[in-house]
Design a protein around this motif. Sequence first.
Motif, PDB file in Angstrom:
ATOM      1  N   GLU A   8       0.828  -1.196   0.000  1.00  0.00           N
ATOM      2  CA  GLU A   8       0.000   0.000   0.000  1.00  0.00           C
ATOM      3  C   GLU A   8       0.870   1.256   0.000  1.00  0.00           C
ATOM      4  O   GLU A   8       1.946   1.282   0.595  1.00  0.00           O
ATOM      5  CB  GLU A   8      -0.912   0.016   1.230  1.00  0.00           C
ATOM      6  N   LYS A  17       1.646   5.247   0.918  1.00  0.00           N
ATOM      7  CA  LYS A  17       1.347   6.287   1.894  1.00  0.00           C
ATOM      8  C   LYS A  17       0.751   7.502   1.167  1.00  0.00           C
ATOM      9  O   LYS A  17       0.997   7.720  -0.022  1.00  0.00           O
ATOM     10  CB  LYS A  17       2.616   6.707   2.637  1.00  0.00           C
ATOM     11  N   ASN A  18       0.003   8.310   1.888  1.00  0.00           N
ATOM     12  CA  ASN A  18      -0.670   9.467   1.283  1.00  0.00           C
ATOM     13  C   ASN A  18       0.229  10.679   1.087  1.00  0.00           C
ATOM     14  O   ASN A  18      -0.035  11.525   0.226  1.00  0.00           O
ATOM     15  CB  ASN A  18      -1.864   9.891   2.146  1.00  0.00           C
ATOM     16  N   ARG A  75      -0.490  14.146  -1.428  1.00  0.00           N
ATOM     17  CA  ARG A  75      -0.990  15.403  -0.878  1.00  0.00           C
ATOM     18  C   ARG A  75      -0.002  16.536  -1.160  1.00  0.00           C
ATOM     19  O   ARG A  75      -0.401  17.657  -1.513  1.00  0.00           O
ATOM     20  CB  ARG A  75      -1.224  15.265   0.633  1.00  0.00           C
ATOM     21  N   ASP A  82      -8.959  17.024  -1.938  1.00  0.00           N
ATOM     22  CA  ASP A  82      -9.998  15.995  -1.919  1.00  0.00           C
ATOM     23  C   ASP A  82      -9.702  14.875  -2.910  1.00  0.00           C
ATOM     24  O   ASP A  82     -10.273  13.780  -2.814  1.00  0.00           O
ATOM     25  CB  ASP A  82     -11.361  16.608  -2.254  1.00  0.00           C
ATOM     26  N   ASP A 128      -6.560  10.850  -2.431  1.00  0.00           N
ATOM     27  CA  ASP A 128      -6.701   9.389  -2.410  1.00  0.00           C
ATOM     28  C   ASP A 128      -6.823   8.823  -3.824  1.00  0.00           C
ATOM     29  O   ASP A 128      -6.252   7.770  -4.141  1.00  0.00           O
ATOM     30  CB  ASP A 128      -7.927   8.979  -1.583  1.00  0.00           C
ATOM     31  N   ASP A 129      -7.570   9.525  -4.672  1.00  0.00           N
ATOM     32  CA  ASP A 129      -7.716   9.069  -6.061  1.00  0.00           C
ATOM     33  C   ASP A 129      -6.382   9.133  -6.793  1.00  0.00           C
ATOM     34  O   ASP A 129      -6.064   8.234  -7.591  1.00  0.00           O
ATOM     35  CB  ASP A 129      -8.752   9.922  -6.794  1.00  0.00           C
ATOM     36  N   ARG A 136      -3.400   8.897  -5.388  1.00  0.00           N
ATOM     37  CA  ARG A 136      -2.606   7.786  -4.845  1.00  0.00           C
ATOM     38  C   ARG A 136      -2.992   6.467  -5.514  1.00  0.00           C
ATOM     39  O   ARG A 136      -2.124   5.693  -5.950  1.00  0.00           O
ATOM     40  CB  ARG A 136      -2.851   7.695  -3.339  1.00  0.00           C
ATOM     41  N   ASP A 137      -4.281   6.216  -5.629  1.00  0.00           N
ATOM     42  CA  ASP A 137      -4.751   4.962  -6.217  1.00  0.00           C
ATOM     43  C   ASP A 137      -4.421   4.876  -7.703  1.00  0.00           C
ATOM     44  O   ASP A 137      -4.123   3.791  -8.222  1.00  0.00           O
ATOM     45  CB  ASP A 137      -6.259   4.815  -6.011  1.00  0.00           C
TER      46      ASP A 137
END
Length: 242
Positions: free
Chosen positions: A166, A168-169, A173, A224, A227-228, A230-231
């Motif tokens: 996984e 990290k964010n 950001r 906002d 996350d998208d 990152r994915d």
Amino acid sequence: MKIILRKVHCFLYAASVGLTYAICLPFLYLLSRNTRNYKYMNAIRRAWGFVSSILVGIVYNFKYEKAIDWSRTYIICPNHTSNLDITAMTLLVKNNNHCFMGKEELLNSFVTRLFFKTVDIPVNRESKMSSYRAFKRASEVLANGTSVIIFPEGKIADDYPPRLQEFKNGPFRLAIELKVPIIPVTSVNTWKILWDSGVQHGSKPGICNIFVHEPVETAQLTLDDADDLRDKVYGIIKQKFE
């Protein structure tokens, strides 16, 4: 016999890294006294990584989805399965204007301590304060036009053969906040040449294949979308790696 030969090769690689670094160290130390010389430290690191690898038959092959404009500033996000990934990234950035963000323990290593006291950014991911300070410094160097290399998995996982962990964010950001594009990089097979530090499975001569994906722009994104983003980067690397 195969594992013995791999262990011998790993010892030779470690010796090559250590000896060539010792030759470079006086020059690196002198350059480290002034921040204006950090590009030259990276140039030496680049040459050191290339020479220490080639001496034991390890070479790097880069393929590009699209030509990279190195006059721009980027956050570079590679997957991480091998210590060779670090050398690969130093060879990737052509203008030597970059730094790594890496684990705090690298301050204790003979061959990385000087860099992480000067050019690079140490971080203790278990400490919120340390992470805050590291990303604050990363935002400052990015704002000054220096690209930052961040392994978004945060570490080399214990799985062997490796799986993509996984992300990290933090890097995503940061990229959105500063409107800096991200370059996803897939280290395709470095783990087959040398997994992690090579202690368990040794190493061997070979070609490390590195795929450099098209930069992902962030200018139109907001926090906002972190996350998208990152994915999206995870999916790009995962598809090529697995």
